[in-house]
Design an enzyme around this catalytic site. Structure first.
Site, PDB file in Angstrom:
ATOM      1  N   LYS A   1      -4.822  -8.467  -2.617  1.00 20.03           N
ATOM      2  CA  LYS A   1      -4.536  -8.581  -1.187  1.00 20.03           C
ATOM      3  C   LYS A   1      -4.378 -10.053  -0.793  1.00 20.03           C
ATOM      4  CE  LYS A   1      -6.156  -7.034   3.369  1.00 20.03           C
ATOM      5  NZ  LYS A   1      -4.764  -6.756   3.800  1.00 20.03           N
TER       6      LYS A   1
ATOM      7  N   HIS B   1     -11.607  -4.939  -0.407  1.00 20.31           N
ATOM      8  CA  HIS B   1     -10.240  -4.607  -0.840  1.00 20.31           C
ATOM      9  C   HIS B   1      -9.991  -4.999  -2.292  1.00 20.31           C
ATOM     10  CE1 HIS B   1      -9.339  -4.125   3.456  1.00 20.31           C
ATOM     11  NE2 HIS B   1      -8.235  -3.508   3.076  1.00 20.31           N
TER      12      HIS B   1
HETATM   13  N1  LIG Z   1      -1.378  -0.695   8.100  1.00 19.23           N
HETATM   14  C1  LIG Z   1      -1.786  -0.103   6.984  1.00 19.23           C
HETATM   15  O1  LIG Z   1      -2.325   1.029   7.002  1.00 19.23           O
HETATM   16  C2  LIG Z   1      -1.599  -0.788   5.679  1.00 19.23           C
HETATM   17  C3  LIG Z   1      -1.080  -2.049   5.661  1.00 19.23           C
HETATM   18  N2  LIG Z   1      -0.891  -2.702   4.497  1.00 19.23           N
HETATM   19  C4  LIG Z   1      -0.273  -4.011   4.604  1.00 19.23           C
HETATM   20  O2  LIG Z   1       1.079  -3.896   4.164  1.00 19.23           O
HETATM   21  C5  LIG Z   1       1.505  -5.128   3.595  1.00 19.23           C
HETATM   22  C6  LIG Z   1       2.006  -4.868   2.185  1.00 19.23           C
HETATM   23  O3  LIG Z   1       0.904  -4.524   1.363  1.00 19.23           O
HETATM   24  P1  LIG Z   1       1.102  -4.211  -0.198  1.00 19.23           P
HETATM   25  O4  LIG Z   1       2.084  -3.131  -0.387  1.00 19.23           O
HETATM   26  O5  LIG Z   1      -0.242  -4.063  -0.757  1.00 19.23           O
HETATM   27  O6  LIG Z   1       1.754  -5.596  -0.704  1.00 19.23           O
HETATM   28  P2  LIG Z   1       2.750  -5.795  -1.912  1.00 19.23           P
HETATM   29  O7  LIG Z   1       2.748  -7.261  -2.188  1.00 19.23           O
HETATM   30  O8  LIG Z   1       2.442  -4.845  -3.027  1.00 19.23           O
HETATM   31  O9  LIG Z   1       4.182  -5.362  -1.325  1.00 19.23           O
HETATM   32  C7  LIG Z   1       4.943  -6.112  -0.441  1.00 19.23           C
HETATM   33  C8  LIG Z   1       6.393  -5.995  -0.896  1.00 19.23           C
HETATM   34  O10 LIG Z   1       7.238  -6.561   0.086  1.00 19.23           O
HETATM   35  C9  LIG Z   1       8.269  -7.292  -0.584  1.00 19.23           C
HETATM   36  N3  LIG Z   1       8.848  -8.246   0.341  1.00 19.23           N
HETATM   37  C10 LIG Z   1       8.406  -9.488   0.677  1.00 19.23           C
HETATM   38  N4  LIG Z   1       9.229 -10.048   1.581  1.00 19.23           N
HETATM   39  C11 LIG Z   1      10.206  -9.136   1.818  1.00 19.23           C
HETATM   40  C12 LIG Z   1      11.331  -9.127   2.676  1.00 19.23           C
HETATM   41  N5  LIG Z   1      11.638 -10.189   3.439  1.00 19.23           N
HETATM   42  N6  LIG Z   1      12.118  -8.020   2.687  1.00 19.23           N
HETATM   43  C13 LIG Z   1      11.832  -6.954   1.906  1.00 19.23           C
HETATM   44  N7  LIG Z   1      10.764  -6.902   1.067  1.00 19.23           N
HETATM   45  C14 LIG Z   1       9.968  -7.985   1.049  1.00 19.23           C
HETATM   46  C15 LIG Z   1       7.566  -7.891  -1.793  1.00 19.23           C
HETATM   47  O11 LIG Z   1       8.477  -8.291  -2.800  1.00 19.23           O
HETATM   48  C16 LIG Z   1       6.682  -6.738  -2.223  1.00 19.23           C
HETATM   49  O12 LIG Z   1       7.364  -5.857  -3.108  1.00 19.23           O
HETATM   50  C17 LIG Z   1       0.287  -6.068   3.668  1.00 19.23           C
HETATM   51  O13 LIG Z   1       0.360  -6.850   4.835  1.00 19.23           O
HETATM   52  C18 LIG Z   1      -0.884  -5.089   3.757  1.00 19.23           C
HETATM   53  O14 LIG Z   1      -2.014  -5.654   4.356  1.00 19.23           O
HETATM   54  C19 LIG Z   1      -1.201  -2.137   3.301  1.00 19.23           C
HETATM   55  C20 LIG Z   1      -1.750  -0.885   3.244  1.00 19.23           C
HETATM   56  C21 LIG Z   1      -2.013  -0.113   4.441  1.00 19.23           C
HETATM   57  O1  LIG Z   2      -3.604  -4.850   1.985  1.00 20.48           O
HETATM   58  C1  LIG Z   2      -4.073  -3.687   2.010  1.00 20.48           C
HETATM   59  O2  LIG Z   2      -4.249  -3.029   0.987  1.00 20.48           O
HETATM   60  C2  LIG Z   2      -4.408  -3.112   3.311  1.00 20.48           C
HETATM   61  N1  LIG Z   2      -4.097  -3.757   4.398  1.00 20.48           N
HETATM   62  C3  LIG Z   2      -4.372  -3.360   5.727  1.00 20.48           C
HETATM   63  C4  LIG Z   2      -5.335  -4.313   6.393  1.00 20.48           C
HETATM   64  O3  LIG Z   2      -5.275  -5.540   6.133  1.00 20.48           O
HETATM   65  O4  LIG Z   2      -6.148  -3.867   7.211  1.00 20.48           O
HETATM   66  C5  LIG Z   2      -4.791  -1.910   5.842  1.00 20.48           C
HETATM   67  C6  LIG Z   2      -5.672  -1.448   4.715  1.00 20.48           C
HETATM   68  O5  LIG Z   2      -6.912  -2.078   4.836  1.00 20.48           O
HETATM   69  C7  LIG Z   2      -5.037  -1.751   3.361  1.00 20.48           C
END
Ligand SMILES: NC(=O)C1=CN([C@@H]2O[C@H](COP(=O)(O)OP(=O)(O)OC[C@H]3O[C@@H](n4cnc5c(N)ncnc54)[C@H](O)[C@@H]3O)[C@@H](O)[C@H]2O)C=CC1
Ligand SMILES: O=C(O)C1=N[C@H](C(=O)O)C[C@H](O)C1
Length: 259
Positions: free
Chosen positions: A148, A144
């Site tokens: 992350k 990643h």
């Molecule tokens: N299931 C999937 O397919 C995917 C899951 N993810 C997951 O999604 C999550 C976010 O990932 P990213 O966008 O890369 O992180 P990021 O750090 O870029 O974004 C998270 C955002 O949430 C905000 N935030 C934090 N606490 C908050 C709250 N209480 N209320 C509202 N906003 C809040 C932060 O200020 C930040 O802007 C991670 O856990 C990641 O692993 C990411 C990509 C794909």
């Molecule tokens: O943090 C990310 O970027 C992602 N988070 C998810 C995970 O932890 O599996 C999904 C994807 O890998 C992107």
């Protein structure tokens, strides 16, 4: 037909900002709120949100979901950090949420937690679980971007759990590994007996390899998410399906006809 009223939590984040654009572009959805850190959750109720897309971080997700479930707002969750304890807590709060009535009342609020929203990643998990019983050795490598927060990824953890369950069901022996001395971490994290290795590298987004090894052969199953757009069809599908799927659904595969 009326549009689904959708809110995004974590709207300024990497995936959240992409989700905002995807919801805005969907003909059958209306974006009613795009909330970031510090914004009031009450806005969700005030704007009449029917579905929240939760894309924040493991420290915030439980409080956000507690609010949604208490207010009967469905949720599609991509945020990572799920443990058995957290899932049990969520099930308990869903049990206490408004019911549809009838002889066997079910929670009327739906929550989908998807470790990964991309079709390729979901298929990787399925294929890895199918293959796992036929090989002596199996290890997972996830790769990643360096921003992350958690390791191993939610996807890799889920992949390893599914592999371990398939191997246990098939009665597979423990994996061969003669390691006697190792630096801490050198053999990765142990997820139900499956080693999981996490790489953090500038230039990457989200990638995973499942390495399977048997006598004289190996099989590698690899998936690459090259852009956050790869997660959007899964998020939109989740929003459309969660409103008619009460209770907790873990994994997007339950909303896909994978055979
Ligand atoms: N299931 C999937 O397919 C995917 C899951 N993810 C997951 O999604 C999550 C976010 O990932 P990213 O966008 O890369 O992180 P990021 O750090 O870029 O974004 C998270 C955002 O949430 C905000 N935030 C934090 N606490 C908050 C709250 N209480 N209320 C509202 N906003 C809040 C932060 O200020 C930040 O802007 C991670 O856990 C990641 O692993 C990411 C990509 C794909
Ligand atoms: O943090 C990310 O970027 C992602 N988070 C998810 C995970 O932890 O599996 C999904 C994807 O890998 C992107």
């Amino acid at each position: 037909m009326s549009k689904l009223r959708v809110a995004v939590l974590g709207a300024k984040g990497r995936i959240g900002s992409e989700a905002v654009r995807a919801v805005e572009a969907a003909d059958d959805m209306e974006l009613v709120a795009a909330l970031g850190r510090g914004d009031k959750l009450e806005t969700l109720a005030e704007t009449g949100a029917q579905v929240v897309v939760e894309l924040t971080n493991p420290a915030s997700v439980m409080g956000n979901l507690d609010f949604c479930v208490r207010h009967g707002i469905h949720a599609v969750v991509g945020t990572t950090g799920w443990t058995d304890e957290r899932l049990a807590h969520l099930r308990t709060s869903l049990d206490a949420s408004p019911t549809t009535g009838g002889e066997a009342p079910t929670p009327s609020t739906g929550v989908l937690i998807a470790p990964n929203f991309s079709i390729g990643a979901v298929l990787t998990m399925k294929f890895a679980a199918q293959a796992a019983r036929y090989f002596e050795s199996v290890e997972v490598v996830e790769l990643h971007h360096p921003n992350k927060a958690d390791a191993p990824s939610g996807t890799a953890t889920r992949t390893a759990q599914l592999i371990a369950a398939a191997r246990a069901e098939a009665g597979c022996a423990p994996q061969p590994d003669a390691t006697v001395t190792a630096l801490d971490g050198a053999r990765g994290a142990d997820v139900d007996g499956v080693p999981v290795h996490a790489v953090r590298l500038r230039g990457l987004l989200a990638h995973q390899e499942v390495l399977l090894g048997g006598e004289g052969e190996t099989l590698t199953i690899r998936h690459d998410s090259l852009h956050h757009s790869s997660f959007m069809p899964g998020i939109l599908l989740g929003v459309r399906r969660v409103v008619t799927t009460p209770g907790l659904t873990f994994g997007l595969e339950h909303f896909l006809d994978l055979g």
